[in-house]
Every structure is written in C-alpha cells, then in structure tokens.
Design an enzyme around this catalytic site. Structure first.
Site, PDB file in Angstrom:
ATOM      1  N   GLY A 137       2.864  -3.624  -4.714  1.00 20.14           N
ATOM      2  CA  GLY A 137       2.453  -3.389  -6.006  1.00 20.14           C
ATOM      3  C   GLY A 137       2.326  -2.301  -7.080  1.00 20.14           C
ATOM      4  N   ARG A 138       2.156  -1.231  -6.628  1.00 21.69           N
ATOM      5  CA  ARG A 138       1.754   0.485  -6.981  1.00 21.69           C
ATOM      6  C   ARG A 138       3.143   0.359  -6.791  1.00 21.69           C
ATOM      7  NH1 ARG A 138      -2.897   3.729  -6.395  1.00 21.69           N
ATOM      8  NH2 ARG A 138      -3.345   2.079  -5.192  1.00 21.69           N
ATOM      9  N   TYR A 188      -3.579  -0.741 -11.124  1.00 15.17           N
ATOM     10  CA  TYR A 188      -5.032  -0.667 -11.628  1.00 15.17           C
ATOM     11  C   TYR A 188      -5.527  -0.148 -12.690  1.00 15.17           C
ATOM     12  CZ  TYR A 188      -4.095  -2.545  -6.964  1.00 15.17           C
ATOM     13  OH  TYR A 188      -3.361  -3.223  -6.315  1.00 15.17           O
ATOM     14  N   CYS A 210     -19.382   7.702 -23.004  1.00 12.09           N
ATOM     15  CA  CYS A 210     -20.804   8.279 -22.669  1.00 12.09           C
ATOM     16  C   CYS A 210     -20.986   8.186 -21.082  1.00 12.09           C
ATOM     17  CB  CYS A 210     -21.772   7.986 -23.429  1.00 12.09           C
ATOM     18  SG  CYS A 210     -22.080   7.986 -25.358  1.00 12.09           S
ATOM     19  N   GLU A 211     -20.274   9.230 -20.282  1.00 12.04           N
ATOM     20  CA  GLU A 211     -20.256   9.092 -19.327  1.00 12.04           C
ATOM     21  C   GLU A 211     -19.531  10.633 -18.816  1.00 12.04           C
ATOM     22  OE1 GLU A 211     -22.043   7.515 -17.125  1.00 12.04           O
ATOM     23  OE2 GLU A 211     -22.376   5.331 -18.263  1.00 12.04           O
ATOM     24  N   TYR A 231     -12.217   6.104  -7.528  1.00 11.71           N
ATOM     25  CA  TYR A 231     -11.412   7.418  -6.312  1.00 11.71           C
ATOM     26  C   TYR A 231     -11.533   7.829  -6.150  1.00 11.71           C
ATOM     27  CZ  TYR A 231      -9.890   2.095  -6.342  1.00 11.71           C
ATOM     28  OH  TYR A 231      -9.662  -0.162  -6.625  1.00 11.71           O
ATOM     29  N   GLU A 259       4.312  -6.856   0.435  1.00 15.16           N
ATOM     30  CA  GLU A 259       3.916  -7.428  -0.835  1.00 15.16           C
ATOM     31  C   GLU A 259       3.482  -6.051  -1.237  1.00 15.16           C
ATOM     32  OE1 GLU A 259      -0.726  -8.664   0.792  1.00 15.16           O
ATOM     33  OE2 GLU A 259       0.248 -10.718   1.082  1.00 15.16           O
ATOM     34  N   GLY A 311       0.906  -1.036   0.136  1.00 11.90           N
ATOM     35  CA  GLY A 311      -0.068  -0.348  -0.054  1.00 11.90           C
ATOM     36  C   GLY A 311       1.185   1.525  -0.275  1.00 11.90           C
TER      37      GLY A 311
END
Length: 490
Positions: free
Chosen positions: A331-332, A444, A414-415, A387, A329, A287
């Site tokens: 990752g990012r 991600y 279309c958002e 997020y 762990e 994290g």
C-alpha cells in the site's frame, strides 16, 4: 547558492545532514515528474505549486497519477516475473487502508492489481468504483455482521479471518444464507519487525491474528492457528483458501519477510499433511518501507520479489510441497511517494534551547530552533504524533540563496505535539506566504485525517500529463455544519 559550509545544529538528530543546497530535490522522496522550473518553483508535470495553490487552496494533497500507476505496475510485473516458475505469478492486492478513493480503486484495477479493504466503508468505495467482488479482500479484527454479510453479498474473493470467534461467526452467517465464504486465516508468526511498536503486527502481544506460538494452546494442545485450521475444515460454510500474515509497516530489512515466509510454509506443510487437505494460497502481506527522509533506503520491487521468491522456492523444495499461490499487499510502497502535501507558511518564531556543556562543570550553551507554522497540521498528518514519524520539507514557491537553518514545521492546532516535520533545514529567509511541500504523504495521511479544531479536511488533486483534477473534494465549513443537528434544526 547558499553557504555550503554551514555547521550542523546540536539540536538536530544525528542522521540529519546540513544540505549543501536547500533548493535541491532528493529524488527518492518525490514522485516522478516533480521538478523545479527555470524560475526555481516546484512543479509536478509542469504545473507549479503556486498554480495549484491558486486553483485548489492549501493545505492540499498533490498526487502524481503517473507515479502511482508506475509503482503499482512495477510491483505486479516484478512479482509475476520472480514467481512465474514457482506458482505462475502473484496476486498483488493494493492495501486500500493506506489511501482509497474511487479514482485510485479504478487505477489499481486498470494496472492489473486487486484491492484489499478493511471495512464496510472501503467495500462501498470499491463497489462504487466497479471493482469485481472476486478481486477484493476484506481484513479487520472486529468485522461486524453487516460487513460480513456485505462481503458475501459482493461475493468477495477472500475474507481474512483474525480470530476463532470471528471464524465461527463467518461460518454461521454463511451457512444461514446457504453460502460458502472464502476464508484465509491471519496468523502471527512471532517475527519482530524493526519498526514502531504500534505498526509492528506479527508479535504476540497485540490484537491481530491467530497465534502460532507453542505456549498458546487449548486443552487439546493445539495452537490457536492450528485450532483455527481444524475448525475451518469442519465448517460447511467455510472454504479455507490458505494462510495470511503481515509483520508490520515501514520495514526495510528483508530478514523479517523471509523468516515469516519460512514459518508459514512450514506450518502450511504440517497442516496439509495432518488434515489431508490442500491449502492453495499464501499471503505474505506488505509493509515495505519508503523514503521519508534522505537516510531512508527503500528497496525496489524487483529486489523484494527476487529475495522472497528465493526463500519460497527453497523452502517448498525442502518441505517437498507444491508451492501455494502467493499474494502480497503493498500500500504505502505504491501510494506513499506518489504524493506531497502543499502548505502555506504563516507565523514564524525562533526559540533558544539550552544544551549542556560537553565537559563537567561547563555552562549550558543555547542554540536557536525556528518554528515554522503552516495552515494544516495533525488533522492532515497524524503520523508524527502517532508514530514519531519523520518527514522532510522544502521551500516550494521559489529558490533562494539563503543559508539553511534548523527548523520545526508545525501545524495550527491547539496541541504542542502538533508537529508536521520535527527537524529539517529550511532556508533562513522562509517567510509568511511562502509555500512548503512535504513529500511522502500519500499513505496514512489523508486516510487518518480529522476535523480537529473544526478544520476542514484537505482535498486530493491528481496530476497527469500537465493537467490537475480533484479526485477527493476538500471539505468546507458548510460540510461540517451540515452534520451538526442543532444547526440543521434551527
């Protein structure tokens, strides 16, 4: 050079400064090897943005393989050094959920890391890449029987169990096979991480983990965490390796990690004494934050490792226990900055936005906001809509002397929430056909990509030593239609 005296737009967030030079690259946002060449074009390992566009198209994820490997190696070397006198080093598990393909799985193994997976599909990638089962972990709050069986088939080094129900299922499946499952228990230490609610994972009111809270008790007065330890020691099909926690993602402050480590070590010591057992491993999760904008200040691996080692060393001495083998762990923190996304600019428009006057009775003042549309969007980066994640962007295909203008980079879906970069100062002369690069998209983004509006997911290119190669092929319309059984049966 453009005018460096440009005034900040009242529509911009307070943290966003007007750049003195819209062509400049803020180094913490970019992979090593990213530069501007003499012609002013963005390059990575000498390959220009326009060359990448011509060969592979856009949108395109562009990954610096050297950068990925060096960040992976930095975590392994820093944590091994910091924990050598405590527990002989650290097992670093790359968090595959951030981004995984067979090439990346092999890089991880080659740099001395292990691999953490969260599904049967991620286990399949690991198997295809030739990763040994003993170097794999399996997470997930709702593992299927098939996934548990696959983990046992592959002789995984660890299955991280999230609940009492799951512990019982793993034990029964392992016993029915005449085998023993290597298990770690994921606990929620109740530590609040200063991050978005949806990626903070150690508080009580969420789906992950076994609660350590005193008011989370069964009839015998045990917390869910202690009840799991007691149950695990009684199952013949379970080898309880130790404890695990993960307090959230994109975290910069060290306090949460330190507090979580202290709480888990205290719990580990109590369990070892109460049940006359040894829990030889403790996983402190990942994290760690990266730079998405110039105001983000990530900590280097050595600083993270030394701070955490000091806490573990001190707490184990205080408790009088043999330090467990530590694992982490990331990752990012390994893959995030290694990658940028390359887009082509399409339509542009400028709107006028009313801002209330500063004093009572003053009329509203209008200010311009420019919308810069690109040929991707929320289908290749869902993080802003999920997020409220912030990103940066830069004109990649050329240099310019134009002044900075507050812009919003948006996708083609279309958002109205299809936003890639909410607020960024881009040069006034950005035009259709220009290339934009958005850094920090390694984690991600591809992993959360979709086919919304039937857009094909982009490819991923790895660049190393002046050579670019596809490591994940981009989809085609034919790929999408091949899954449509109405078409296939015509």
């Amino acid at each position: 050079m453009q005018d460096t005296n440009s005034t900040a737009s009242p529509l911009a967030p307070e943290w966003l400064a007007v750049p003195g030079d819209v062509n400049a690259l803020h180094a913490p946002l970019w992979a090593e090897g990213v530069r501007r060449n003499d012609a002013g074009e963005l390059t990575i390992d000498g390959i220009t943005a326009s060359e990448l566009k011509a060969q592979f198209g856009t949108p395109l994820f562009v990954m610096g393989e050297t950068d990925f490997r060096s960040r992976a190696r930095a975590f392994k070397e820093a944590f091994d050094a910091a924990f050598e006198d405590i527990c002989g080093g650290v097992d670093v598990y790359y968090a595959g959920k951030s981004f995984l393909c067979t090439a990346v799985a092999r890089w991880v193994a080659e740099e001395g890391l292990r691999l953490d997976t969260c599904s049967g599909g991620e286990l399949a990638v690991a198997a295809r890449a030739g990763i040994k089962g003993q170097d794999l972990g399996l997470h997930g709050n709702n593992k299927s029987d098939a996934e548990i069986n696959r983990a046992l088939d592959m002789k995984l080094g660890r299955i991280v169990v999230d609940s009492l129900d799951e512990l019982d299922r793993v034990a029964k499946i392992a016993s029915s096979r005449g085998e023993v499952a290597n298990v770690m228990l994921r606990l929620t230490p109740g530590v609040h991480a200063h991050t978005h609610e949806f990626i903070a994972t150690a508080h009580e009111d969420q789906k992950f983990g076994l609660s350590m809270a005193e008011d989370s008790t069964d009839q015998a007065g045990l917390s869910a965490a202690e009840e799991a330890v007691a149950a695990a020691t009684s199952y013949p099909g379970i080898e309880l390796l130790g404890l695990h926690c993960h307090i959230g993602s994109q975290i910069f402050e060290p306090d949460g990690f330190a507090l979580a480590a202290e709480k888990l070590l205290g719990f580990l010591a109590r369990m070892q004494e109460k049940y006359s057992m040894t829990l030889p491993e403790l996983d402190l999760g990942g994290g760690h934050g990266i730079a998405y904008t110039p105001v983000d200040t990530p900590r280097p691996p050595a600083e993270i490792a030394n701070a955490l080692a000091a806490v573990v060393r001190s707490k184990c001495a205080e408790l009088g226990i043999v330090p467990p083998r530590i694992s982490i762990e990331p990752g990012r923190a390994i893959v995030g900055t290694s990658t940028f996304t390359l887009y082509e600019v399409g339509t542009l428009k400028t709107v006028r936005v009313d801002v209330p006057g500063e004093k009572a009775g003053e009329e509203n003042v209008t200010f311009p906001r420019r919308y810069v549309s690109v040929d991707g969007g929320m289908s290749d980066n869902a993080r802003p809509v999920l997020y409220d994640a912030d990103y940066s962007a830069i004109l990649a295909s050329r240099e310019t002397s134009a002044a900075p203008q507050l812009s919003r980079v948006v996708g083609k879906h279309c958002e109205s929430g299809d936003i890639v970069v909410r607020d960024v100062y881009l040069p006034e002369d950005v035009a259709a056909g220009d290339l934009l690069a958005v850094p920090g998209t390694g984690a991600y983004c591809w992993a959360l990509s979709s086919n919304y509006n039937y857009l094909a997911r982009p490819g991923v290119v790895a660049v190393r030593n002046g050579s670019a190669r596809l490591i994940v092929r981009g989809e085609t319309e034919e790929d999408l239609l091949n899954r449509d059984m109405g078409v296939a049966n015509v």
